[in-house]
Design a protein around this motif. Structure first.
Motif, PDB file in Angstrom:
ATOM      1  N   HIS A 164      -2.337  -3.947  -2.404  1.00  0.00           N
ATOM      2  CA  HIS A 164      -3.102  -3.309  -3.472  1.00  0.00           C
ATOM      3  C   HIS A 164      -2.831  -4.015  -4.800  1.00  0.00           C
ATOM      4  CE1 HIS A 164      -3.353   0.885  -1.320  1.00  0.00           C
ATOM      5  NE2 HIS A 164      -3.993  -0.074  -0.681  1.00  0.00           N
ATOM      6  N   PRO A 205       0.805  -1.229   0.000  1.00  0.00           N
ATOM      7  CA  PRO A 205       0.000   0.000   0.000  1.00  0.00           C
ATOM      8  C   PRO A 205       0.831   1.269   0.000  1.00  0.00           C
ATOM      9  CG  PRO A 205      -0.111  -1.115   2.136  1.00  0.00           C
ATOM     10  CD  PRO A 205       0.567  -2.061   1.202  1.00  0.00           C
ATOM     11  N   THR A 261      -4.432   5.803  -2.534  1.00  0.00           N
ATOM     12  CA  THR A 261      -4.983   4.810  -1.615  1.00  0.00           C
ATOM     13  C   THR A 261      -6.495   4.733  -1.804  1.00  0.00           C
ATOM     14  OG1 THR A 261      -3.246   5.327  -0.024  1.00  0.00           O
ATOM     15  CG2 THR A 261      -5.162   4.121   0.791  1.00  0.00           C
ATOM     16  N   PRO A 262      -7.052   3.553  -2.115  1.00  0.00           N
ATOM     17  CA  PRO A 262      -8.495   3.468  -2.375  1.00  0.00           C
ATOM     18  C   PRO A 262      -9.363   3.987  -1.236  1.00  0.00           C
ATOM     19  CG  PRO A 262      -7.421   1.509  -3.205  1.00  0.00           C
ATOM     20  CD  PRO A 262      -6.369   2.285  -2.464  1.00  0.00           C
ATOM     21  N   ALA A 271      -7.850  -2.343  -3.296  1.00  0.00           N
ATOM     22  CA  ALA A 271      -7.282  -2.662  -1.984  1.00  0.00           C
ATOM     23  C   ALA A 271      -7.851  -3.989  -1.502  1.00  0.00           C
ATOM     24  CB  ALA A 271      -7.590  -1.557  -0.986  1.00  0.00           C
ATOM     25  N   ASP A 325     -12.196  -0.598  -2.686  1.00  0.00           N
ATOM     26  CA  ASP A 325     -11.701  -0.973  -1.363  1.00  0.00           C
ATOM     27  C   ASP A 325     -12.517  -2.148  -0.856  1.00  0.00           C
ATOM     28  OD1 ASP A 325     -10.529  -1.155   1.066  1.00  0.00           O
ATOM     29  OD2 ASP A 325     -11.219   0.770   1.838  1.00  0.00           O
ATOM     30  N   VAL A 328      -7.032   0.833  -8.966  1.00  0.00           N
ATOM     31  CA  VAL A 328      -6.324   0.346  -7.786  1.00  0.00           C
ATOM     32  C   VAL A 328      -7.350  -0.345  -6.897  1.00  0.00           C
ATOM     33  CG1 VAL A 328      -4.872   0.896  -5.804  1.00  0.00           C
ATOM     34  CG2 VAL A 328      -4.660   2.242  -7.899  1.00  0.00           C
ATOM     35  N   ALA A 339       1.210   3.598  -3.091  1.00  0.00           N
ATOM     36  CA  ALA A 339       0.141   4.525  -3.480  1.00  0.00           C
ATOM     37  C   ALA A 339       0.272   5.890  -2.829  1.00  0.00           C
ATOM     38  CB  ALA A 339      -1.224   3.923  -3.143  1.00  0.00           C
ATOM     39  N   TRP A 349      -2.804  -3.137  -8.677  1.00  0.00           N
ATOM     40  CA  TRP A 349      -2.799  -2.027  -9.630  1.00  0.00           C
ATOM     41  C   TRP A 349      -3.068  -2.573 -11.026  1.00  0.00           C
ATOM     42  CZ3 TRP A 349       0.399   2.936  -9.031  1.00  0.00           C
ATOM     43  CH2 TRP A 349       0.447   3.319  -7.693  1.00  0.00           C
TER      44      TRP A 349
END
Length: 710
Positions: free
Chosen positions: A367, A327, A455-456, A353, A388, A351, A330, A369
């Protein structure tokens, strides 16, 4: 004659098909149990031949499987990484031989078997990277026969898995980890496009044992190319892919893809990769002017951004790559410039998570991608999808407690959520309908701020407008459930009075758990201490399979997935078992009596399981006294981390009928505690929902205040 191998207590438990607690009991109770001949005081090792003889004499030695026999032969031959790798061509060759030819090879006399195995394996050795001419020694005859039997009876892939058990290097320090099969399947699934053929040519520049490429092969990829720095891993990948997709073109090379790319001229249809994390020696100084860094030279501490750009460089224009990354990639400030350039050029599409625990390192939620190499004639995408799968469900929408977060056991739901969100976004990237708290498409221009944080959770948990009538209905449902919970708590807390014992407190004779164990009134069990490899998501089930320490402390249903233990020593829970946490939390403790919902689950780590003899001990009586605060305090040690020694806990010596009377009282107290926890959770969720409605303008204050609030 090779020296007999040494085995640990965990391996003995696997050999005999019992728990490690049973092996420990054998060591204590049977003077003729073989004495340790190696290892350490904390982890002794025993002569395998002596252990097998002892087990056979007691009728405790079950029929061994071909895989177990191969493991035994590998230990007896002291097969190291190089020796196991030398056997890989023979696995491939044996899988291709007709049954009669394989039987003939396995039945060759001892003096001819090494040469026969070498001749059979020679044609296959050329298909594996850095193997060379296969050589087998005369003292390896038992090992060769065990391997051929394992291929014939169990299959080539299970045989390969046994060899891989000893050739996986300690990757925890290098930042390289095995990718669990379900995660690999998800990543491969993200490359599929509805109505389109699956990418034919797939590359993995850090392929490890070939799990990602194998997942792509099962979906239809016909050209599989991989590279890995570890020769043993690369050879395993080649064998695995040739076994799974023998009609596909398989190329696996050894080397560092960043420093010594094995496919410099390849433009693949797709790339799948789970690169090593946190490598500072990835080649920053030597590769400063490399043409792959189209978005900028990655900082020395950002090896993941180097792998991202390497994967994009090996794609054909418009084609896609899926990578599994930590993570921090990100949001680290040092990488924001490259992240911004990737966004401006349309290279980043999504992205995702994942929940913590589905892939190693297990304490981190990784994560996924999804990248696309920009096509010079295509419009630059204007949105990026964020998903997420670890986010709590939207309480305003479902009216459910916020504590219901996805766990490892919900993997099928995690997978379905990620694939459905991506498929919907891929069809309509500019008109994606957000899923509150789970998925949202964000305009690229909104991501290009000072942090460029991808970051989601930062984006999908942004409040989404809700309809006031829907929120009011959800709030009403929560209030109704809260009233029912409070009524239930009130009913449970009623009943008759609890009379005093007399002028003075009652006293009784007690025995320690250690005394009860010696008298066989109890059995004490623990979960395995370690797992073979970091593959927590391999056992993908629709329901949880492990009771965790948090489940016991929170009085909630089991939430953990099953671990893959090296000794096959999982501890199944039975009705009436008493489960006690190992650690003392906030000076107090609790004990759980297993019921029908817990039966068949596995015992999690940091838990003790005490199995009483029902003719001598009532489980609720036992649980109530074991969890007494004074009892736990007297049996605990430590300062910041306080551990309970269950053998020092004391239990009153009472007739069974009297125990059952106390047990009914403890059962009632447990019901009160569970009902209070439920009411407390619902009260908090109801208050949060109503407060959010008031502050968000969706709800109005009531016309008249509730009694007691004036």
């Amino acid at each position: 004659m090779p020296q007999s191998a040494l085995v640990t207590a965990a391996e003995i438990s696997r050999l005999a098909g019992v728990t490690r607690a049973t092996v420990s009991n054998w060591r204590r109770r049977h003077p003729d149990f073989p004495a340790p001949t190696g290892g350490t005081e904390a982890s002794p090792a025993y002569d395998l031949a002596a252990v097998r003889t002892w087990l056979a004499n007691r009728g405790q030695l079950p029929d061994s499987s071909p895989a177990d026999e191969l493991r035994t032969a590998l230990r007896a031959a002291e097969a190291d990484h190089a020796a196991r790798t030398r056997l890989l061509p023979l696995v491939l060759a044996a899988s291709r031989l007709p049954e009669e030819a394989r039987r003939t090879l396995a039945e060759l006399p001892d003096h001819r078997l090494p040469a026969g195995a070498r001749e059979a394996a020679r044609p296959c050795a050329g298909q594996l990277p850095d193997i060379g001419e296969p050589t087998y020694r005369a003292d390896e005859v038992p090992l060769l026969r065990a391997l051929l039997r394992c291929v014939a009876q169990a299959g080539a892939l299970p045989t390969l898995d046994v060899l891989a058990e000893g050739t996986v290097d300690d990757t925890s320090t290098s930042g390289a980890y095995l990718t669990p099969a379900p995660v690999a399947e998800l990543m491969a699934g993200l490359l599929a496009e509805p109505g389109e053929a699956y990418p034919e040519q797939v590359l993995d520049p850090a392929c490890g044992a070939g799990g990602l490429l194998a997942a792509a092969a099962t979906r239809g990829a016909r050209e599989l190319s991989g590279q890995d720095l570890a020769p043993a891993q690369a050879a395993q990948a080649a064998v695995r892919l040739l076994l799974l997709a023998g009609d596909a073109t398989v190329r696996v090379r050894v080397g560092d893809s960043l420093r010594d790319d094995g496919y410099p001229s390849v433009t693949a249809d797709a790339v799948l990769c789970a690169p090593p994390y946190g490598q500072r020696d990835w080649g920053h100084d030597d590769l400063a002017y490399d043409s792959r860094w189209v978005f900028g030279l990655p900082p020395k501490g950002e090896s993941e951004l180097a792998w991202l750009q390497h994967c994009l460089a090996r794609l054909a224009p418009g084609r896609r790559a899926v990578l599994l990354l930590p993570p921090a990639t990100a949001e680290r400030p040092s990488g924001r410039r490259i992240r911004a350039e990737m966004l401006r050029h349309g290279a980043l599409r999504a992205v995702v998570a994942l929940p913590a625990g589905v892939a190693p390192p297990l304490h981190v939620g990784l994560h996924v991608w999804l990248l696309q190499r920009p096509h010079p004639q295509a419009a630059t995408p204007g949105h990026v999808l964020f998903v997420d799968t670890a986010a709590p469900p939207e309480p305003h929408r479902a009216g459910e407690p916020e504590s219901r977060r996805p766990t490892v056991s919900d993997w099928s739901a995690v997978r379905a959520t990620a694939l459905a969100a991506w498929a919907d976004f891929d069809r309509h990237p500019d008109a994606f309908d957000p899923i509150p708290g789970t998925a949202r498409a964000v305009a690229v221009i909104d991501l290009l701020d000072e942090a460029v944080d991808l970051t989601p959770a930062r984006h999908v948990r942004t409040p989404v407008p809700v309809r006031p009538d829907e929120l009011a209905e959800a709030a009403y449902g929560l209030r109704r459930r809260l009233r029912r919970a409070v009524s239930g708590l009130s009913a449970l807390s009623g009943g008759g009075d609890w009379p005093p014992a007399g002028a003075t407190a009652r006293t009784w004779r007690t025995a320690t758990v250690a005394d009860l164990l010696r008298g066989e009134a109890l059995t004490l069990l623990r979960a395995p201490a370690a797992t073979r490899g970091p593959q927590p998501a391999d056992r993908d089930t629709a329901t949880p399979r492990t009771l965790t320490a948090r489940d016991v402390l929170a009085h909630r249903p089991a939430s953990g997935a099953a671990d893959d233990d090296p000794a096959g020593a999982e501890v199944p829970i039975e009705v009436g078992d008493v489960v006690l946490p190992e650690l003392l939390h906030h000076g107090g403790g609790t004990a759980r009596v297993a019921d029908a919902r817990d039966a068949g689950l596995f015992l999690g780590r940091h838990l003790y399981l005490l199995r009483p003899d029902p003719a001598r001990l009532d489980p609720w009586f036992l649980a109530g006294f074991l969890a007494a605060e004074d009892n736990l305090t007297a049996a605990s040690s430590g300062t910041s981390v306080i551990r309970v020694d269950p053998r020092r806990l004391r239990v009153p010596l009472l007739p069974l009928a009297e125990q059952q009377r106390y047990g009914r009282a403890f059962r009632q107290l447990n019901a009160v505690r569970v009902a209070a926890d439920l009411a407390n959770r619902l009260a908090g969720e109801t208050a949060r929902t109503l407060a959010a409605g008031l502050t968000g303008g969706a709800l109005l204050p009531p016309d008249s205040p509730v009694e007691g609030t004036r």
